[in-house]
Design a protein around this motif. Structure first.
Motif, PDB file in Angstrom:
ATOM      1  N   GLY A 173     -20.404  41.484  32.949  1.00 54.56           N
ATOM      2  CA  GLY A 173     -19.791  41.518  31.626  1.00 54.56           C
ATOM      3  C   GLY A 173     -18.487  40.746  31.561  1.00 54.56           C
ATOM      4  N   VAL A 174     -17.654  40.917  32.583  1.00 55.88           N
ATOM      5  CA  VAL A 174     -16.396  40.166  32.631  1.00 55.88           C
ATOM      6  C   VAL A 174     -16.685  38.671  32.747  1.00 55.88           C
ATOM      7  CG1 VAL A 174     -14.301  39.745  33.968  1.00 55.88           C
ATOM      8  CG2 VAL A 174     -15.064  42.085  33.574  1.00 55.88           C
ATOM      9  N   GLY A 175     -17.723  38.329  33.532  1.00 57.19           N
ATOM     10  CA  GLY A 175     -18.089  36.922  33.675  1.00 57.19           C
ATOM     11  C   GLY A 175     -18.513  36.312  32.350  1.00 57.19           C
ATOM     12  N   ARG A 176     -19.238  37.078  31.546  1.00 54.85           N
ATOM     13  CA  ARG A 176     -19.674  36.586  30.246  1.00 54.85           C
ATOM     14  C   ARG A 176     -18.494  36.353  29.308  1.00 54.85           C
ATOM     15  NH1 ARG A 176     -24.681  34.737  29.112  1.00 54.85           N
ATOM     16  NH2 ARG A 176     -24.659  35.724  27.050  1.00 54.85           N
ATOM     17  N   LEU A 177     -17.457  37.165  29.471  1.00 55.91           N
ATOM     18  CA  LEU A 177     -16.281  37.061  28.605  1.00 55.91           C
ATOM     19  C   LEU A 177     -15.136  36.299  29.263  1.00 55.91           C
ATOM     20  CD1 LEU A 177     -16.214  40.740  27.268  1.00 55.91           C
ATOM     21  CD2 LEU A 177     -17.033  38.716  26.052  1.00 55.91           C
ATOM     22  N   ARG A 178     -15.429  35.671  30.397  1.00 54.03           N
ATOM     23  CA  ARG A 178     -14.350  35.067  31.176  1.00 54.03           C
ATOM     24  C   ARG A 178     -13.615  33.976  30.407  1.00 54.03           C
ATOM     25  NH1 ARG A 178     -14.799  32.136  37.092  1.00 54.03           N
ATOM     26  NH2 ARG A 178     -12.576  32.200  37.569  1.00 54.03           N
ATOM     27  N   ALA A 179     -14.344  33.192  29.620  1.00 57.87           N
ATOM     28  CA  ALA A 179     -13.683  32.128  28.868  1.00 57.87           C
ATOM     29  C   ALA A 179     -12.613  32.696  27.946  1.00 57.87           C
ATOM     30  CB  ALA A 179     -14.713  31.339  28.065  1.00 57.87           C
ATOM     31  N   LEU A 180     -12.901  33.867  27.363  1.00 57.31           N
ATOM     32  CA  LEU A 180     -11.933  34.509  26.470  1.00 57.31           C
ATOM     33  C   LEU A 180     -10.840  35.219  27.260  1.00 57.31           C
ATOM     34  CD1 LEU A 180     -11.019  35.533  23.657  1.00 57.31           C
ATOM     35  CD2 LEU A 180     -12.640  37.429  23.946  1.00 57.31           C
ATOM     36  N   LEU A 181     -11.258  35.985  28.286  1.00 52.35           N
ATOM     37  CA  LEU A 181     -10.300  36.796  29.031  1.00 52.35           C
ATOM     38  C   LEU A 181      -9.400  35.977  29.938  1.00 52.35           C
ATOM     39  CD1 LEU A 181     -12.622  39.786  30.029  1.00 52.35           C
ATOM     40  CD2 LEU A 181     -11.013  39.664  28.124  1.00 52.35           C
ATOM     41  N   SER A 182      -9.815  34.744  30.263  1.00 48.57           N
ATOM     42  CA  SER A 182      -9.010  33.908  31.161  1.00 48.57           C
ATOM     43  C   SER A 182      -7.938  33.109  30.442  1.00 48.57           C
ATOM     44  CB  SER A 182      -9.927  32.951  31.943  1.00 48.57           C
ATOM     45  OG  SER A 182     -10.766  33.672  32.810  1.00 48.57           O
ATOM     46  N   ARG A 183      -7.882  33.209  29.120  1.00 45.53           N
ATOM     47  CA  ARG A 183      -6.784  32.554  28.407  1.00 45.53           C
ATOM     48  C   ARG A 183      -5.464  33.152  28.880  1.00 45.53           C
ATOM     49  NH1 ARG A 183      -9.255  32.646  22.219  1.00 45.53           N
ATOM     50  NH2 ARG A 183     -10.995  31.190  22.605  1.00 45.53           N
ATOM     51  N   ARG A 187      -5.118  37.029  29.789  1.00 51.62           N
ATOM     52  CA  ARG A 187      -5.075  37.357  31.222  1.00 51.62           C
ATOM     53  C   ARG A 187      -3.775  38.061  31.580  1.00 51.62           C
ATOM     54  NH1 ARG A 187      -6.768  35.090  36.198  1.00 51.62           N
ATOM     55  NH2 ARG A 187      -6.170  36.650  37.757  1.00 51.62           N
ATOM     56  N   ARG A 188      -2.679  37.561  31.018  1.00 49.56           N
ATOM     57  CA  ARG A 188      -1.382  38.179  31.302  1.00 49.56           C
ATOM     58  C   ARG A 188      -1.351  39.618  30.800  1.00 49.56           C
ATOM     59  NH1 ARG A 188       1.295  34.278  29.620  1.00 49.56           N
ATOM     60  NH2 ARG A 188       1.764  34.946  27.507  1.00 49.56           N
ATOM     61  N   LEU A 189      -1.923  39.851  29.611  1.00 47.44           N
ATOM     62  CA  LEU A 189      -1.956  41.202  29.052  1.00 47.44           C
ATOM     63  C   LEU A 189      -2.813  42.120  29.916  1.00 47.44           C
ATOM     64  CD1 LEU A 189      -1.328  43.220  26.780  1.00 47.44           C
ATOM     65  CD2 LEU A 189      -3.324  42.325  25.548  1.00 47.44           C
ATOM     66  N   LEU A 190      -3.959  41.632  30.362  1.00 47.29           N
ATOM     67  CA  LEU A 190      -4.842  42.442  31.201  1.00 47.29           C
ATOM     68  C   LEU A 190      -4.196  42.764  32.536  1.00 47.29           C
ATOM     69  CD1 LEU A 190      -8.284  40.747  30.464  1.00 47.29           C
ATOM     70  CD2 LEU A 190      -7.594  43.065  29.846  1.00 47.29           C
ATOM     71  N   GLU A 191      -3.465  41.802  33.098  1.00 46.29           N
ATOM     72  CA  GLU A 191      -2.762  42.055  34.361  1.00 46.29           C
ATOM     73  C   GLU A 191      -1.703  43.140  34.162  1.00 46.29           C
ATOM     74  OE1 GLU A 191      -3.361  41.052  37.299  1.00 46.29           O
ATOM     75  OE2 GLU A 191      -4.619  39.279  37.108  1.00 46.29           O
ATOM     76  N   ARG A 192      -0.999  43.074  33.047  1.00 47.53           N
ATOM     77  CA  ARG A 192       0.029  44.087  32.777  1.00 47.53           C
ATOM     78  C   ARG A 192      -0.590  45.465  32.579  1.00 47.53           C
ATOM     79  NH1 ARG A 192       3.598  40.539  28.424  1.00 47.53           N
ATOM     80  NH2 ARG A 192       4.806  39.341  29.969  1.00 47.53           N
ATOM     81  N   ILE A 193      -1.695  45.505  31.842  1.00 45.58           N
ATOM     82  CA  ILE A 193      -2.359  46.791  31.602  1.00 45.58           C
ATOM     83  C   ILE A 193      -2.886  47.378  32.904  1.00 45.58           C
ATOM     84  CG2 ILE A 193      -4.348  47.902  30.520  1.00 45.58           C
ATOM     85  CD1 ILE A 193      -3.988  45.992  28.157  1.00 45.58           C
ATOM     86  N   SER A 194      -3.599  46.548  33.686  1.00 43.60           N
ATOM     87  CA  SER A 194      -4.158  47.043  34.946  1.00 43.60           C
ATOM     88  C   SER A 194      -3.047  47.456  35.904  1.00 43.60           C
ATOM     89  CB  SER A 194      -5.063  45.994  35.586  1.00 43.60           C
ATOM     90  OG  SER A 194      -4.343  44.817  35.902  1.00 43.60           O
ATOM     91  N   GLY A 195      -1.955  46.692  35.950  1.00 40.88           N
ATOM     92  CA  GLY A 195      -0.833  47.058  36.804  1.00 40.88           C
ATOM     93  C   GLY A 195      -0.207  48.377  36.387  1.00 40.88           C
ATOM     94  N   GLY A 196      -0.006  48.540  35.091  1.00 36.86           N
ATOM     95  CA  GLY A 196       0.563  49.791  34.594  1.00 36.86           C
ATOM     96  C   GLY A 196      -0.329  50.987  34.869  1.00 36.86           C
ATOM     97  N   VAL A 197      -1.630  50.809  34.682  1.00 34.83           N
ATOM     98  CA  VAL A 197      -2.572  51.907  34.927  1.00 34.83           C
ATOM     99  C   VAL A 197      -2.587  52.285  36.407  1.00 34.83           C
ATOM    100  CG1 VAL A 197      -5.019  52.523  34.939  1.00 34.83           C
ATOM    101  CG2 VAL A 197      -4.035  51.420  32.941  1.00 34.83           C
ATOM    102  N   LEU A 198      -2.630  51.300  37.294  1.00 33.96           N
ATOM    103  CA  LEU A 198      -2.660  51.586  38.724  1.00 33.96           C
ATOM    104  C   LEU A 198      -1.380  52.276  39.187  1.00 33.96           C
ATOM    105  CD1 LEU A 198      -4.308  48.281  39.988  1.00 33.96           C
ATOM    106  CD2 LEU A 198      -5.312  50.565  40.090  1.00 33.96           C
TER     107      LEU A 198
END
Length: 209
Positions: A173-183, A187-198
């Motif tokens: 699923g992430v691979g299918r959305l990679r073009a969008l999520l890799s912007r 990407r910066r927002l996802l890194e911040r969210i995942s970092g905060g959650v962890l």
């Protein structure tokens, strides 16, 4: 074993569908590519299988019986979670400074398959809850009269293989959305969210009774 297998697989599905730190790490690493995501899954499921083997051998009972052993594992697990969270936030900051993220950070080697596998394995094995859960979960599905050790190890293997297939859908699923999520912004927002959650999960593990 065949009589308990459908119920066991249903329980495995419910366990896998429950979000946790492994889910966060798998999604984060899948942004680097499907290979990185799949190797993180394999590392995580190697940990699942090992916890099942430890439970079959009775080793995880030490965590349940000894408060000191559990607390040591709990602190180690919290440090690992917070470490992964800080790493994600640092990646987000480098991207915000115009970098390309962890893969292109100055002075750092690009992510390798071994690093992805090791991350999944370490995150799983550092969680004492996973060991105690395996000890409580697997025996419920051992048929009456079946060899306990062999049945537990077999169930652990089935559990790990099932979750490989389940989490592979996340990677896909992430691979299918990679073009969008890799912007860069996404990407910066996802890194911040995942970092905060962890980090939040690590603090929770460190401070729980």
């Amino acid at each position: 074993m065949w009589s308990t297998l459908p119920a066991f697989l249903g329980a495995c599905l419910l366990v896998a569908a429950s979000p946790g730190p492994s889910t966060v790490l798998i999604i984060r690493n899948s942004l680097r590519g499907r290979r990185s995501g799949l190797l993180t899954v394999l590392g995580n499921e190697s940990g699942v299988f090992l916890w099942g083997v430890f439970a079959a051998l009775g080793l995880t009972a030490v965590l349940d019986a000894s408060e000191v052993a559990y607390d040591v594992m709990r602190v180690v697990g919290a440090v690992v979670l917070i470490g992964f969270g800080v790493q994600a936030l640092r990646t987000a900051r480098r991207m915000g400074d115009g970098g390309l993220g962890e893969a292109a950070a100055p002075g750092e080697a690009p992510p390798t398959g071994w690093r992805s596998y090791r991350a999944g394995l370490l995150l799983n094995l550092a969680n004492p809850k996973a060991g105690i859960f395996a000890m409580a979960f697997l025996p419920q599905f051992v048929p009456q009269g079946a060899p306990h050790l062999r049945s537990m190890i077999l169930l652990a293997a089935v559990w790990a293989v099932f979750e490989v297939g389940y989490y592979a859908t996340y990677v896909w699923g992430v691979g299918r959305l990679r073009a969008l999520l890799s912007r860069p912004g996404a990407r910066r927002l996802l890194e911040r969210i995942s970092g905060g959650v962890l980090i939040a999960l690590g603090i929770r593990l460190a401070t729980e009774g």
